[in-house]
Enzyme design. Structure first.
Site, mmCIF file in Angstrom:
data_model
loop_
_atom_site.group_PDB
_atom_site.id
_atom_site.type_symbol
_atom_site.label_atom_id
_atom_site.label_comp_id
_atom_site.label_asym_id
_atom_site.label_seq_id
_atom_site.Cartn_x
_atom_site.Cartn_y
_atom_site.Cartn_z
ATOM 1 N N HIS A 192 0.830 -1.216 0.000
ATOM 2 C CA HIS A 192 0.000 0.000 0.000
ATOM 3 C C HIS A 192 0.856 1.255 0.000
ATOM 4 O O HIS A 192 2.080 1.205 0.184
ATOM 5 C CB HIS A 192 -0.961 0.001 1.191
ATOM 6 C CG HIS A 192 -0.299 0.000 2.540
ATOM 7 N ND1 HIS A 192 0.279 1.126 3.085
ATOM 8 C CD2 HIS A 192 -0.158 -0.980 3.474
ATOM 9 C CE1 HIS A 192 0.759 0.853 4.284
ATOM 10 N NE2 HIS A 192 0.514 -0.430 4.545
ATOM 11 N N CYS A 229 3.717 -4.724 6.431
ATOM 12 C CA CYS A 229 3.266 -4.430 5.063
ATOM 13 C C CYS A 229 4.407 -3.851 4.232
ATOM 14 O O CYS A 229 5.432 -3.407 4.757
ATOM 15 C CB CYS A 229 2.098 -3.449 5.090
ATOM 16 S SG CYS A 229 0.561 -4.167 5.717
#
Length: 251
Positions: free
Chosen positions: A210, A226
């Protein structure tokens, strides 16, 4: 007997002709035209183009199906037609055993497959796209048919919350604004789980690629697991990779 003059003239002419030939020598032998062997040109064989890598299989779920921890095993749960985020349920196929498909799913722990029977509820599609993340280089590479099309720098999990390695899949493509400014423009949710969330973490254990509102962290070990990238790079991934795209993460 009287010889006709016309025949005599012919005989006289023939006698004179042979006499002349004897004086000049024998006539040269008649030469036959030379025979030339024409060999057909060797056929030009075009070299075979090397076969490209095989496309990756995707399993599209059209109605609820049960899955097992092993082919033909007892039911371990159910997969619906949509993910928990509302996207169509498209699963990467990592193995096959007869009529059973081993799919990469967030319903199973990292490294474990969900086994579903291939029938009318599950159809097969294919993709030539893939993503490879190299944690040592802080990079993610987008490939098609094995060929590099785009490479981006990413932040990875910080010490204690390292990004897990293995084979995963893209489960959802989401707008980052729906989840907060720290996700940047876009979120590619993955089937991976983070088993080592930071103390006090309340953001769930699903991993994603992301965007970020802290671009200075890109290229460092700064996340809860992440992979963070610049919005411009995320927009490329959002436009190219389909749901179910395999994601390979290595240390």
């Amino acid at each position: 007997m009287r010889v006709r003059p016309s025949l005599l003239l012919v005989a006289t002419a023939l006698t004179a002709f042979f006499a002349a030939q004897t004086a000049l020598g024998s006539p040269p032998p008649v030469t036959q035209p030379a025979t030339v062997d024409f060999q057909p040109a060797a056929a030009v064989i075009e070299p075979k183009k090397p076969a490209g890598p095989r496309p990756f299989r995707l399993a599209v779920v059209h109605r609820n199906v049960t899955f097992s921890a092993r082919p033909g095993g007892p039911s371990a749960g159910t997969l619906g037609t949509t993910t928990e985020f509302g996207s169509p349920q498209v699963l990467g196929v990592a193995a096959r055993r007869g009529a059973w498909l081993g799919v990469v799913s967030s319903a199973r722990p990292n490294g474990a497959l969900a086994w579903v029977r291939r029938d009318a509820a599950v159809t097969i599609e294919r993709t030539r796209w893939s993503l490879q993340a190299d944690l040592s280089e802080h990079s993610v590479t987008l490939r098609r048919n094995g060929r590099v099309l785009h490479r981006l720098k990413v932040a990875i999990g910080r010490p204690g919350s390292e990004t897990p390695t293995g084979r995963f899949a893209v489960t959802d493509k989401l707008a980052g604004s729906s989840y907060g400014p720290y996700y940047g423009c876009c979120v590619l949710a993955l089937s991976a789980h983070q088993p080592n969330t930071p103390p006090g973490w309340t953001g769930g254990n699903r991993l994603a690629i992301h965007g970020t509102d802290s671009p200075a962290t890109i290229g460092t070990a700064a996340s809860a697991g992440c992979l963070r990238a610049a919005d411009a790079d995320l927009e490329v991934l959002m436009a190219k990779v389909p749901l179910g795209t395999p994601v390979f993460i290595r240390a």
